[in-house]
Design a protein around this motif. Structure first.
Motif, PDB file in Angstrom:
ATOM      1  N   GLU A  84      15.864 -19.610  25.504  1.00 16.27           N
ATOM      2  CA  GLU A  84      16.660 -18.818  26.444  1.00 16.27           C
ATOM      3  C   GLU A  84      16.837 -17.391  25.933  1.00 16.27           C
ATOM      4  N   GLU A  85      17.025 -17.249  24.635  1.00 16.95           N
ATOM      5  CA  GLU A  85      17.153 -15.913  24.078  1.00 16.95           C
ATOM      6  C   GLU A  85      15.846 -15.136  24.224  1.00 16.95           C
ATOM      7  N   LEU A  86      14.729 -15.794  24.011  1.00 16.25           N
ATOM      8  CA  LEU A  86      13.432 -15.135  24.207  1.00 16.25           C
ATOM      9  C   LEU A  86      13.227 -14.750  25.669  1.00 16.25           C
ATOM     10  N   ARG A  87      13.659 -15.593  26.581  1.00 14.91           N
ATOM     11  CA  ARG A  87      13.560 -15.243  28.010  1.00 14.91           C
ATOM     12  C   ARG A  87      14.396 -14.005  28.317  1.00 14.91           C
ATOM     13  N   GLY A  88      15.568 -13.923  27.695  1.00 16.62           N
ATOM     14  CA  GLY A  88      16.425 -12.750  27.892  1.00 16.62           C
ATOM     15  C   GLY A  88      15.790 -11.486  27.347  1.00 16.62           C
ATOM     16  N   ILE A  89      15.198 -11.598  26.161  1.00 17.75           N
ATOM     17  CA  ILE A  89      14.506 -10.440  25.582  1.00 17.75           C
ATOM     18  C   ILE A  89      13.362 -10.026  26.496  1.00 17.75           C
ATOM     19  N   GLN A  90      12.610 -10.997  26.960  1.00 19.02           N
ATOM     20  CA  GLN A  90      11.465 -10.715  27.835  1.00 19.02           C
ATOM     21  C   GLN A  90      11.921 -10.034  29.124  1.00 19.02           C
ATOM     22  N   GLU A  91      12.992 -10.507  29.685  1.00 17.91           N
ATOM     23  CA  GLU A  91      13.472  -9.974  30.961  1.00 17.91           C
ATOM     24  C   GLU A  91      14.026  -8.557  30.836  1.00 17.91           C
ATOM     25  N   HIS A  92      14.660  -8.260  29.706  1.00 16.40           N
ATOM     26  CA  HIS A  92      15.370  -6.985  29.590  1.00 16.40           C
ATOM     27  C   HIS A  92      14.668  -5.947  28.739  1.00 16.40           C
ATOM     28  N   SER A  93      13.574  -6.300  28.115  1.00 16.53           N
ATOM     29  CA  SER A  93      12.863  -5.337  27.273  1.00 16.53           C
ATOM     30  C   SER A  93      12.121  -4.320  28.137  1.00 16.53           C
ATOM     31  N   GLN A  94      12.152  -3.080  27.700  1.00 14.28           N
ATOM     32  CA  GLN A  94      11.390  -2.035  28.374  1.00 14.28           C
ATOM     33  C   GLN A  94      10.049  -1.830  27.681  1.00 14.28           C
ATOM     34  N   TRP A  95       9.793  -2.609  26.666  1.00 18.58           N
ATOM     35  CA  TRP A  95       8.599  -2.510  25.842  1.00 18.58           C
ATOM     36  C   TRP A  95       7.612  -3.571  26.310  1.00 18.58           C
ATOM     37  N   ARG A  96       6.542  -3.162  26.941  1.00 22.52           N
ATOM     38  CA  ARG A  96       5.566  -4.084  27.529  1.00 22.52           C
ATOM     39  C   ARG A  96       4.996  -5.054  26.499  1.00 22.52           C
ATOM     40  N   ALA A  97       4.706  -4.569  25.309  1.00 22.55           N
ATOM     41  CA  ALA A  97       4.161  -5.435  24.258  1.00 22.55           C
ATOM     42  C   ALA A  97       5.151  -6.522  23.859  1.00 22.55           C
ATOM     43  N   MET A  98       6.434  -6.201  23.851  1.00 23.05           N
ATOM     44  CA  MET A  98       7.454  -7.204  23.511  1.00 23.05           C
ATOM     45  C   MET A  98       7.535  -8.260  24.599  1.00 23.05           C
ATOM     46  N   ARG A  99       7.460  -7.855  25.845  1.00 24.58           N
ATOM     47  CA  ARG A  99       7.478  -8.838  26.937  1.00 24.58           C
ATOM     48  C   ARG A  99       6.284  -9.773  26.823  1.00 24.58           C
ATOM     49  N   ALA A 100       5.131  -9.232  26.450  1.00 22.77           N
ATOM     50  CA  ALA A 100       3.929 -10.059  26.284  1.00 22.77           C
ATOM     51  C   ALA A 100       4.075 -11.019  25.111  1.00 22.77           C
ATOM     52  N   ARG A 101       4.667 -10.559  24.018  1.00 21.26           N
ATOM     53  CA  ARG A 101       4.890 -11.441  22.862  1.00 21.26           C
ATOM     54  C   ARG A 101       5.829 -12.581  23.224  1.00 21.26           C
ATOM     55  N   CYS A 102       6.888 -12.258  23.927  1.00 23.96           N
ATOM     56  CA  CYS A 102       7.835 -13.298  24.350  1.00 23.96           C
ATOM     57  C   CYS A 102       7.135 -14.317  25.243  1.00 23.96           C
ATOM     58  N   ALA A 103       6.346 -13.843  26.180  1.00 25.59           N
ATOM     59  CA  ALA A 103       5.630 -14.746  27.081  1.00 25.59           C
ATOM     60  C   ALA A 103       4.690 -15.652  26.304  1.00 25.59           C
ATOM     61  N   ALA A 104       4.022 -15.108  25.297  1.00 27.11           N
ATOM     62  CA  ALA A 104       3.087 -15.905  24.495  1.00 27.11           C
ATOM     63  C   ALA A 104       3.814 -17.004  23.731  1.00 27.11           C
ATOM     64  N   VAL A 105       4.936 -16.670  23.127  1.00 31.63           N
ATOM     65  CA  VAL A 105       5.696 -17.672  22.370  1.00 31.63           C
ATOM     66  C   VAL A 105       6.259 -18.722  23.316  1.00 31.63           C
ATOM     67  N   LEU A 106       6.788 -18.291  24.447  1.00 32.27           N
ATOM     68  CA  LEU A 106       7.361 -19.238  25.397  1.00 32.27           C
ATOM     69  C   LEU A 106       6.278 -20.194  25.940  1.00 32.27           C
ATOM     70  N   SER A 107       5.106 -19.657  26.218  1.00 31.35           N
ATOM     71  CA  SER A 107       4.037 -20.530  26.737  1.00 31.35           C
ATOM     72  C   SER A 107       3.549 -21.494  25.671  1.00 31.35           C
ATOM     73  N   GLU A 108       3.621 -21.089  24.416  1.00 27.14           N
ATOM     74  CA  GLU A 108       3.215 -21.966  23.328  1.00 27.14           C
ATOM     75  C   GLU A 108       4.095 -23.204  23.224  1.00 27.14           C
ATOM     76  N   PHE A 109       5.384 -23.023  23.499  1.00 30.61           N
ATOM     77  CA  PHE A 109       6.338 -24.115  23.328  1.00 30.61           C
ATOM     78  C   PHE A 109       6.834 -24.714  24.637  1.00 30.61           C
TER      79      PHE A 109
END
Length: 65
Positions: free
Chosen positions: A37-62
């Protein structure tokens, strides 16, 4: 200021990612859920495209389908 913000955001992401991995290894569902849930929050609110992609990758992994 932007670089400092990104550095802090990356540190938080790294800590949460590690927490998620350790929780999954211990079969600690509650901690894993909260970390995701914290990663989803970071992904949703980050203005940094690379960070959103990293969050998505970790979330899809698990993610459980």
């Amino acid at each position: 200021m932007q670089n400092e913000f990104r550095t802090n955001e990356f540190k938080i992401f790294s800590a949460v990612q590690t927490e998620l991995r350790e929780a999954m290894m211990r079969n600690d569902r509650r901690t894993a859920y909260l970390a995701m849930e914290e990663l989803r929050g970071i992904q949703e609110h980050s203005q940094w495209r690379a960070m959103r992609a990293r969050c998505a990758a970790v979330l899809s992994e698990f993610s459980v389908h």
